[in-house]
Every structure is written in structure tokens, then in C-alpha cells.
Design an enzyme around this catalytic site. Structure first.
Site: not given
Length: 312
Positions: A179, A28, A154, A24-26, A30
Site C-alpha cells: 500500500y 467514502g 496518503s 470511486g464516487a459511490n 469520492g
């Protein structure tokens, strides 16, 4: 309790020669973590569901750090086939992996299923990263020095419970409950992995972190997917009033991934106002996250459902 007073992105030690994967590096947290790690000299693999968005993120980072060593690879954590393909491609190309950041996630979305029939939040947040880590374990263990696996949880883990009778919320679905379950599963996995690594005499360290309340796109996706303009407006207002920046929210991940003082099985989060903001420190997660019997049962179920067996 140890507090890293004044610890900031500049505190990240030199990462030259390190190979890092950030899921998820693209966007936020990440994206912010990737930028810092690349700026400190690491080679970072941006593991993203959308290659196009990953390439946009890579190009954006290179505007600030022209010499950044970055590569983009497709990884859809909602697909076991994609996870296996990513792992095979990575291990064919690289013979070491110093840091694996299990960062990507989805939060409080309307009920959906992954390609393999898992409830989306449990499937992506927990099972996807469980499978990915297992498939990369040999590469982590072959790395000289002490490789690290950092799993992003979280504060919502505190409201989570592992419902083994309805793991995928087929009988009843509550988006925040699902979640919380997935974030509790992240911690149970991180701690159980560390225990098993220690028992095996492995050089790999497993730890966990949480970002507090950080202003990212994660909060907006649930209201957007449910079509609720009121909830979306409320979330934007809450982010504006309460949240710290994504840059600050990425600090616990960076601290857990790079600081030399970190030990296996630790949990890092922001140490300021009700643990929602501030500089990173070692914290305590709740008792359920430390339940070894639940962790062992979850591990067995996760291996059965993903088909990934850990070579420990």
C-alpha cells in the site's frame, strides 16, 4: 506554509459549466466530494466499478440536490480493458474535462492480482489511474481554461519504497508495504506529470492530496477480506476514536480540485493533529516522493506495463 483557515465545503467556488470525473464516487471520500461538486453546479461523472452502487450514490445525492447533474459510468481500475472502454465512451460523449479526481483505491488487502496480472494495490491505485489519465489527456488539454488532475495519495507514502525488482510483490508481499508503495507511486506520478505538462506548455495542472485519517469503508476491506474479526473490530474502534468524518476527509481533494490558489505540483492535506484531521493546507511530502530519477523510471515502467503513452 499556506493554511486555508476555515476552508470548508461551502468554500468551494461555483462549478457551473464544469465537467468532473470522480473515480470511486459511490462511497467514502469520492461520494462526499461528488456531492459537494454536484451541489455547486458541476456535472459529475461517477466512475464506479459497480454501476448499481454508483446509481444508488447518484440517487442519494439527488435526494439532497434534486437538480444535481450526475451520470454513472462503469470503470474497473483493475482492468485495462475497462479503463480503455470508459475513456473511449467518455471522449465520444464529452468534448471537455475540467477536473479529473483520481480518487479510488484499495488498502492493505490480502495479495490479489488485477485482470492484467498486476498486484492489486499497485495496479488499481497507481497503474489504473496512470492509464486513465493518459487516455483522457487530450480531452483535458482541449478544455478551455486550466483543467486539473488531482491524485489522491496518503500519509502512508512515507513508508513506501518503489521496488523495481519486485513491483508486483511476487517474491514477497506485505500488505502495508504494498500500500505504501502504491501511495508513493501516486505522488511520483502526480509530480512527474506536472513537470511534463509544464515542459510541454500545457494548460493542464497536476496536483496531489491526502485525506488524513478519515472514517470510510477503505479501512474495513482488508480485515474483511482476510476474515479477521479482531482486526476489523480494532479498525472500527480506531476509526471511532481517531478518525475525522468522510465529509472532512474529502476537503483536501475538494481544495486541490477547485481552489484558485492551487498551483501544479502541490500537495494538500489536513493541517490539524499530526496531519490526520483539520482544514486543508499545502504540505510537504517526503524526499522519496520528489526523487525525479525514480519518477522518470516509474513513468517508463508504467507506460510499458499499461501500454498507454502520453501525448506530451
Amino acid at each position: 506554509m499556506f493554511s486555508s483557515d476555515g476552508w470548508a465545503a461551502d468554500s468551494v467556488p461555483d462549478q457551473s459549466g464544469q465537467t468532473v470525473i470522480v473515480t470511486g464516487a459511490n462511497s467514502g471520500l469520492g461520494f462526499e466530494a461528488t456531492k459537494v461538486l454536484a451541489g455547486k453546479g458541476a456535472h459529475v461523472v461517477l466512475a464506479c466499478r459497480s454501476v448499481e452502487r454508483g446509481e444508488d450514490a447518484r440517487d442519494s445525492i439527488r435526494e439532497e440536490f434534486p437538480a444535481a447533474s450526475l451520470s454513472v459510468r462503469e470503470l474497473d481500475l483493475a482492468s485495462l480493458a475497462s479503463i480503455r472502454s470508459f475513456a473511449e465512451t467518455f471522449t465520444d460523449e464529452y468534448d471537455s474535462l475540467d477536473i479529473l479526481c483520481n480518487n479510488a483505491g484499495v488498502m492493505a488487502i490480502p495479495r490479489q492480482e488485477t485482470e492484467d496480472g498486476f498486484e492489486m494495490q499497485f495496479g488499481v491505485n497507481h497503474l489504473g489511474h496512470f492509464a486513465l489519465t493518459g487516455l483522457l489527456l487530450d480531452t483535458l488539454e482541449s478544455t478551455s481554461g486550466q483543467a486539473r488532475v488531482v491524485t489522491h495519495s496518503s500519509g502512508a507514502h512515507e513508508r513506501g519504497r518503489i521496488d523495481f525488482d519486485d513491483l508486483h510483490s511476487e517474491d514477497s508481499y506485505a500488505k502495508w508495504g504494498a500500500y505504501g508503495q502504491s501511495k508513493l507511486a501516486n505522488l511520483l506520478f502526480a509530480y512527474e506529470l506536472d513537470r511534463r505538462l509544464n515542459d510541454a506548455g500545457s494548460n493542464v495542472l497536476s496536483t496531489a492530496c491526502h485525506p488524513g485519517y478519515a472514517d470510510t469503508n477503505l479501512q474495513r476491506r482488508g480485515p474483511e477480506q482476510s476474515g479477521s474479526r479482531l482486526r476489523l473490530a480494532g479498525m472500527k474502534l480506531a476509526n471511532f476514536v481517531l478518525a475525522q468524518s468522510a465529509e472532512a476527509g474529502a476537503l483536501p481533494l475538494l481544495y486541490a480540485a477547485t481552489d484558485e490558489s492551487i498551483e501544479g505540483g502541490e500537495y494538500v492535506g489536513p493541517g490539524g493533529f499530526v496531519n490526520m484531521r483539520g482544514t486543508p493546507e499545502i504540505q510537504q511530502s517526503n524526499e522519496r516522493s520528489r526523487d525525479e530519477e525514480t519518477a522518470e523510471r516509474l513513468w517508463t515502467v508504467s507506460e510499458e506495463q499499461t501500454g498507454v503513452k502520453y501525448n506530451l
